[in-house]
Design a protein around this motif. Structure first.
Motif, PDB file in Angstrom:
ATOM      1  N   LEU A   8       0.818  -1.210   0.000  1.00 45.73           N
ATOM      2  CA  LEU A   8       0.000   0.000   0.000  1.00 45.73           C
ATOM      3  C   LEU A   8       0.855   1.264   0.000  1.00 45.73           C
ATOM      4  O   LEU A   8       0.547   2.236  -0.688  1.00 45.73           O
ATOM      5  CB  LEU A   8      -0.941  -0.007   1.209  1.00 45.73           C
ATOM      6  CG  LEU A   8      -2.042  -1.049   1.160  1.00 45.73           C
ATOM      7  CD1 LEU A   8      -2.811  -1.072   2.471  1.00 45.73           C
ATOM      8  CD2 LEU A   8      -2.970  -0.815  -0.017  1.00 45.73           C
ATOM      9  N   GLU A   9       1.944   1.248   0.774  1.00 45.71           N
ATOM     10  CA  GLU A   9       2.818   2.419   0.819  1.00 45.71           C
ATOM     11  C   GLU A   9       3.514   2.634  -0.525  1.00 45.71           C
ATOM     12  O   GLU A   9       3.605   3.759  -1.013  1.00 45.71           O
ATOM     13  CB  GLU A   9       3.850   2.262   1.929  1.00 45.71           C
ATOM     14  CG  GLU A   9       4.627   3.528   2.182  1.00 45.71           C
ATOM     15  CD  GLU A   9       5.455   3.473   3.453  1.00 45.71           C
ATOM     16  OE1 GLU A   9       6.425   4.235   3.525  1.00 45.71           O
ATOM     17  OE2 GLU A   9       5.123   2.682   4.354  1.00 45.71           O
ATOM     18  N   ASN A  10       3.983   1.552  -1.146  1.00 46.88           N
ATOM     19  CA  ASN A  10       4.625   1.670  -2.460  1.00 46.88           C
ATOM     20  C   ASN A  10       3.638   2.183  -3.500  1.00 46.88           C
ATOM     21  O   ASN A  10       3.989   3.002  -4.361  1.00 46.88           O
ATOM     22  CB  ASN A  10       5.186   0.317  -2.898  1.00 46.88           C
ATOM     23  CG  ASN A  10       6.410  -0.073  -2.110  1.00 46.88           C
ATOM     24  OD1 ASN A  10       7.051   0.754  -1.469  1.00 46.88           O
ATOM     25  ND2 ASN A  10       6.734  -1.348  -2.145  1.00 46.88           N
ATOM     26  N   ARG A  11       2.397   1.706  -3.431  1.00 49.24           N
ATOM     27  CA  ARG A  11       1.378   2.148  -4.379  1.00 49.24           C
ATOM     28  C   ARG A  11       1.113   3.637  -4.216  1.00 49.24           C
ATOM     29  O   ARG A  11       0.993   4.371  -5.200  1.00 49.24           O
ATOM     30  CB  ARG A  11       0.097   1.345  -4.139  1.00 49.24           C
ATOM     31  CG  ARG A  11      -0.863   1.370  -5.291  1.00 49.24           C
ATOM     32  CD  ARG A  11      -1.967   0.370  -5.076  1.00 49.24           C
ATOM     33  NE  ARG A  11      -3.084   1.059  -4.438  1.00 49.24           N
ATOM     34  CZ  ARG A  11      -4.206   0.484  -4.082  1.00 49.24           C
ATOM     35  NH1 ARG A  11      -4.356  -0.814  -4.234  1.00 49.24           N
ATOM     36  NH2 ARG A  11      -5.175   1.172  -3.548  1.00 49.24           N
ATOM     37  N   TYR A  12       1.055   4.102  -2.972  1.00 48.87           N
ATOM     38  CA  TYR A  12       0.831   5.519  -2.696  1.00 48.87           C
ATOM     39  C   TYR A  12       1.950   6.373  -3.303  1.00 48.87           C
ATOM     40  O   TYR A  12       1.695   7.363  -3.996  1.00 48.87           O
ATOM     41  CB  TYR A  12       0.748   5.760  -1.191  1.00 48.87           C
ATOM     42  CG  TYR A  12       0.809   7.222  -0.829  1.00 48.87           C
ATOM     43  CD1 TYR A  12      -0.307   8.032  -0.958  1.00 48.87           C
ATOM     44  CD2 TYR A  12       2.002   7.804  -0.401  1.00 48.87           C
ATOM     45  CE1 TYR A  12      -0.251   9.386  -0.653  1.00 48.87           C
ATOM     46  CE2 TYR A  12       2.074   9.140  -0.095  1.00 48.87           C
ATOM     47  CZ  TYR A  12       0.943   9.928  -0.221  1.00 48.87           C
ATOM     48  OH  TYR A  12       1.011  11.270   0.065  1.00 48.87           O
ATOM     49  N   TRP A  13       3.194   5.993  -3.038  1.00 53.36           N
ATOM     50  CA  TRP A  13       4.320   6.802  -3.521  1.00 53.36           C
ATOM     51  C   TRP A  13       4.454   6.752  -5.030  1.00 53.36           C
ATOM     52  O   TRP A  13       4.814   7.752  -5.659  1.00 53.36           O
ATOM     53  CB  TRP A  13       5.620   6.390  -2.838  1.00 53.36           C
ATOM     54  CG  TRP A  13       5.692   6.931  -1.453  1.00 53.36           C
ATOM     55  CD1 TRP A  13       5.628   6.238  -0.284  1.00 53.36           C
ATOM     56  CD2 TRP A  13       5.794   8.313  -1.082  1.00 53.36           C
ATOM     57  NE1 TRP A  13       5.685   7.088   0.788  1.00 53.36           N
ATOM     58  CE2 TRP A  13       5.791   8.376   0.323  1.00 53.36           C
ATOM     59  CE3 TRP A  13       5.884   9.492  -1.802  1.00 53.36           C
ATOM     60  CZ2 TRP A  13       5.877   9.579   1.006  1.00 53.36           C
ATOM     61  CZ3 TRP A  13       5.977  10.688  -1.108  1.00 53.36           C
ATOM     62  CH2 TRP A  13       5.973  10.726   0.271  1.00 53.36           C
ATOM     63  N   ALA A  14       4.173   5.604  -5.648  1.00 51.08           N
ATOM     64  CA  ALA A  14       4.241   5.508  -7.107  1.00 51.08           C
ATOM     65  C   ALA A  14       3.186   6.414  -7.744  1.00 51.08           C
ATOM     66  O   ALA A  14       3.464   7.117  -8.719  1.00 51.08           O
ATOM     67  CB  ALA A  14       4.058   4.067  -7.555  1.00 51.08           C
ATOM     68  N   ASN A  28       1.657  11.593 -10.504  1.00 49.75           N
ATOM     69  CA  ASN A  28       0.931  12.861 -10.524  1.00 49.75           C
ATOM     70  C   ASN A  28       1.889  14.048 -10.561  1.00 49.75           C
ATOM     71  O   ASN A  28       1.628  15.043 -11.245  1.00 49.75           O
ATOM     72  CB  ASN A  28       0.020  12.962  -9.299  1.00 49.75           C
ATOM     73  CG  ASN A  28      -1.171  12.044  -9.414  1.00 49.75           C
ATOM     74  OD1 ASN A  28      -1.572  11.653 -10.504  1.00 49.75           O
ATOM     75  ND2 ASN A  28      -1.737  11.683  -8.279  1.00 49.75           N
ATOM     76  N   ALA A  29       2.992  13.959  -9.842  1.00 52.68           N
ATOM     77  CA  ALA A  29       3.972  15.044  -9.828  1.00 52.68           C
ATOM     78  C   ALA A  29       4.597  15.215 -11.213  1.00 52.68           C
ATOM     79  O   ALA A  29       4.796  16.346 -11.685  1.00 52.68           O
ATOM     80  CB  ALA A  29       5.053  14.764  -8.788  1.00 52.68           C
TER      81      ALA A  29
END
Length: 88
Positions: free
Chosen positions: A19-25, A30-31
């Motif tokens: 979940l954390e990797n998905r969030y950061w990816a 988006n950036a």
């Protein structure tokens, strides 16, 4: 379902990391999109510094591959160079 205590813990850890990797990816994608839409050179350059640092950090942590991080940074720099050339 796992029977061992360590297996249960491993499942919990893997889910948390996923979940954390998905969030950061997703945040990185988006950036990158935001920088690609920018038309102002100074604003794009300032945003590029932050996005580049984010991408390189995610590459080091294997959230995305190092080559993908480098390719994205390179593509953004090319975009900024085109903006600079068009402004002159």
């Amino acid at each position: 379902m796992a029977n061992h205590k360590s297996s249960l813990k491993r499942i919990r850890q893997a889910e948390k990391r996923r979940l954390e990797n998905r969030y950061w990816a997703k945040t990185a994608r988006n950036a990158v999109r935001k920088v690609r839409k920018m038309e102002d050179v100074a604003e794009a350059q300032a945003a590029y510094e932050k996005v580049s640092a984010l991408l390189q950090r995610l590459g080091r942590k294997n959230v995305i591959s190092k080559n993908k991080a480098a390719n994205l940074c390179s593509g953004l720099q090319i975009h900024i160079n085109k903006l600079t050339a068009a402004a002159k």
